[in-house]
Design a protein around this motif. Structure first.
Motif, mmCIF file in Angstrom:
data_model
loop_
_atom_site.group_PDB
_atom_site.id
_atom_site.type_symbol
_atom_site.label_atom_id
_atom_site.label_comp_id
_atom_site.label_asym_id
_atom_site.label_seq_id
_atom_site.Cartn_x
_atom_site.Cartn_y
_atom_site.Cartn_z
ATOM 1 N N VAL A 198 0.842 -1.194 0.000
ATOM 2 C CA VAL A 198 0.000 0.000 0.000
ATOM 3 C C VAL A 198 0.875 1.241 0.000
ATOM 4 O O VAL A 198 1.825 1.349 0.775
ATOM 5 C CB VAL A 198 -0.896 0.007 1.246
ATOM 6 N N SER A 199 0.553 2.177 -0.862
ATOM 7 C CA SER A 199 1.274 3.443 -0.888
ATOM 8 C C SER A 199 0.277 4.585 -1.049
ATOM 9 O O SER A 199 -0.829 4.392 -1.528
ATOM 10 C CB SER A 199 2.291 3.476 -2.024
ATOM 11 N N GLY A 200 0.695 5.748 -0.624
ATOM 12 C CA GLY A 200 -0.147 6.923 -0.797
ATOM 13 C C GLY A 200 -1.026 7.233 0.385
ATOM 14 O O GLY A 200 -1.638 8.303 0.436
ATOM 15 N N TYR A 201 -1.134 6.307 1.316
ATOM 16 C CA TYR A 201 -1.867 6.592 2.541
ATOM 17 C C TYR A 201 -1.397 5.622 3.616
ATOM 18 O O TYR A 201 -0.780 4.597 3.326
ATOM 19 C CB TYR A 201 -3.378 6.485 2.331
ATOM 20 N N ASN A 202 -1.729 5.945 4.849
ATOM 21 C CA ASN A 202 -1.350 5.093 5.961
ATOM 22 C C ASN A 202 -2.351 3.949 6.064
ATOM 23 O O ASN A 202 -3.542 4.170 6.284
ATOM 24 C CB ASN A 202 -1.343 5.903 7.255
ATOM 25 N N VAL A 203 -1.867 2.727 5.918
ATOM 26 C CA VAL A 203 -2.754 1.578 5.884
ATOM 27 C C VAL A 203 -3.527 1.430 7.185
ATOM 28 O O VAL A 203 -4.574 0.796 7.232
ATOM 29 C CB VAL A 203 -1.968 0.291 5.558
ATOM 30 N N ARG A 204 -3.005 2.016 8.263
ATOM 31 C CA ARG A 204 -3.699 1.935 9.550
ATOM 32 C C ARG A 204 -5.069 2.617 9.508
ATOM 33 O O ARG A 204 -5.907 2.384 10.360
ATOM 34 C CB ARG A 204 -2.866 2.598 10.651
#
Length: 119
Positions: A24-30
């Motif tokens: 995942v990239s571009g945002y925090n997966v949390r």
């Protein structure tokens, strides 16, 4: 830009195992719940499993029958799907997705990774 990139698909014989990854990239997966889905030729896309923000799995599909396990590594921004005891009926394109936790609505799809199981 939010992006999900699956990897780990391939061709295996029945009874074999594969481990799929979703970077995942571009945002925090949390921030999001996550899920794996699959689509076989001529069939509707179906849910495989979901996992919440803290890593608790849920909503395993009946066909999983204890063979698959979804997990996530928030530190690595990665989602996983361990698939064991694969059979030819598991042949499909597998997709990861970022989900809205409140209702499971799919926010972002990955491009998919192909899994082919031969008998």
């Amino acid at each position: 830009q939010v992006q999900l990139v699956e990897s780990g698909g391939g061709s295996v014989q029945a009874g074999g195992s594969l481990r799929l990854s979703c970077a995942v990239s571009g945002y925090n997966v949390r921030t999001y719940c996550m899920g794996w889905f699959r689509q076989a030729p001529g069939k509707e896309r179906e849910r495989v499993a979901k996992i919440n923000i803290v890593g608790i799995p849920s909503n395993y599909a009946d066909f999983v029958k204890g063979r698959f396990a979804i997990s996530r590594d928030n530190a690595e921004n990665t989602l996983y799907l361990q698939m064991n005891s694969l059979n030819p009926e598991d042949t499909a394109m597998y997709y990861c997705a970022a989900l809205r936790c409140s209702d499971g609505y799919t926010l972002v799809w990955g491009q998919g990774t192909q899994v082919t199981v031969s008998s």
